[in-house]
Motif scaffolding. Structure first.
Motif: not given
Length: 305
Positions: A158-159, A201-205, A214
């Motif tokens: 995860e980011w 990177r977009e909206n995903s964690k 998802q």
């Protein structure tokens, strides 16, 4: 009547109370890839022993013997849950005779430790590409050889766990099934690859979000990367990169030797003694040096064409 998929989803959500995030991802991946395509849309009360047998036989035929055992266990528990909810009056899976399926002896995870073999494998991976391969799998696979981490730790990264400023990845203890967080120093190569992932990177964690859902990519996608490149199962598995690093670093022949404590700490092998607690803090600087030298060694013996 509820479908098998609906009952499974409820069961899975309940089980997650006592699971780590990674355990939940692995469990769901197993069911999504193997079980739900055949049973998911069927009413739970219409599934019989013959349907389950057909599913298990298909997994055996495709070589998923180890996964078949885990899938069967989950199927049994989903039906048990369904009985508790009074959707069904009996469990069709409990009468399966497991001696009628393949058994597979436990064998060490395949790896390669000779420099010429490692060089050949890395060269193949550096210069192969499959049309189904995504940027997520490409970058995650490259990280796998450098990081000495378990495949699930990379696939579900995860980011929030990535600290570019301090050049360290910190995987929380909940994901590690441990009593402490796990710190992974970033080599220059790992830093560069994660920066490349950041451009997507977009909206995903997740650092490597699944293109089809998802959640994150699966560990199976990393294994398929090896197989599609032509790396055989007796040559290397995804876990084999860890054994490879451990062997080379412990030998201290082709690369500077490092203490067993530092190597074990980087592999996140548990040591709950007082000595282990001390080592966790004492060997971080050593691991920073070790991870960079390991990455440089791999780059030195691999080739791009």
């Amino acid at each position: 009547m509820k479908t098998f998929n609906e009952v499974y989803s409820t069961w899975h959500d309940r089980k997650m109370i006592n699971w780590t995030k990674d355990s939940a991802v692995v469990s769901n991946s197993l069911m999504t890839n193997h079980v739900l395509p055949m049973l998911g849309d069927k009413p739970i009360n219409e599934i019989d022993l013959e349907m389950i047998d057909k599913l298990l036989m298909k997994m055996d035929k495709k070589g998923f013997t180890a996964s078949r055992k885990k899938a069967y266990s989950k199927i049994v528990n989903v039906f048990k849950f369904a009985m508790g909810k009074k959707y069904i009056i009996s469990n069709p899976a409990k009468d399966i005779d497991l001696t009628m399926y393949k058994t597979k002896a436990s064998t060490p995870r395949a790896t390669s430790v000779k420099p010429k073999d490692i060089s050949r494998i890395l060269t193949i991976l550096n210069n192969s590409y499959h049309h189904l391969q995504t940027w997520q799998v490409t970058i995650a696979s490259d990280l796998m050889k450098y990081m000495m981490s378990r495949p699930i730790e990379i696939a579900a990264l995860e980011w929030i766990e990535v600290n570019f400023e301090d050049r360290v990845i910190i995987i929380p203890k909940e994901r590690m099934k441990s009593d402490r967080d796990h710190q992974i120093p970033m080599s220059n190569q790992v830093f560069k690859l994660l920066k490349e992932a950041e451009t997507h990177r977009e909206n995903s964690k997740y650092v490597f979000p699944s293109p089809r859902g998802q959640g994150p990519i699966t560990t199976r996608s990393l294994l398929l990367r090896l197989r599609r490149a032509g790396i055989k199962s007796n040559e290397l598995t995804t876990h084999g990169f860890r054994s490879m690093a451990s062997t080379i670093l412990n030998e201290g022949v082709h690369i500077q030797g490092y203490s067993k404590d530092a190597i074990e700490m980087q592999l996140a092998h548990k040591d709950t003694t007082q000595r282990g607690v001390y080592n966790h803090a004492a060997y971080f600087d050593t691991r920073v040096e070790m991870m960079q030298e390991w990455a440089d060694y791999l780059d030195k013996i691999s080739k791009h064409t």
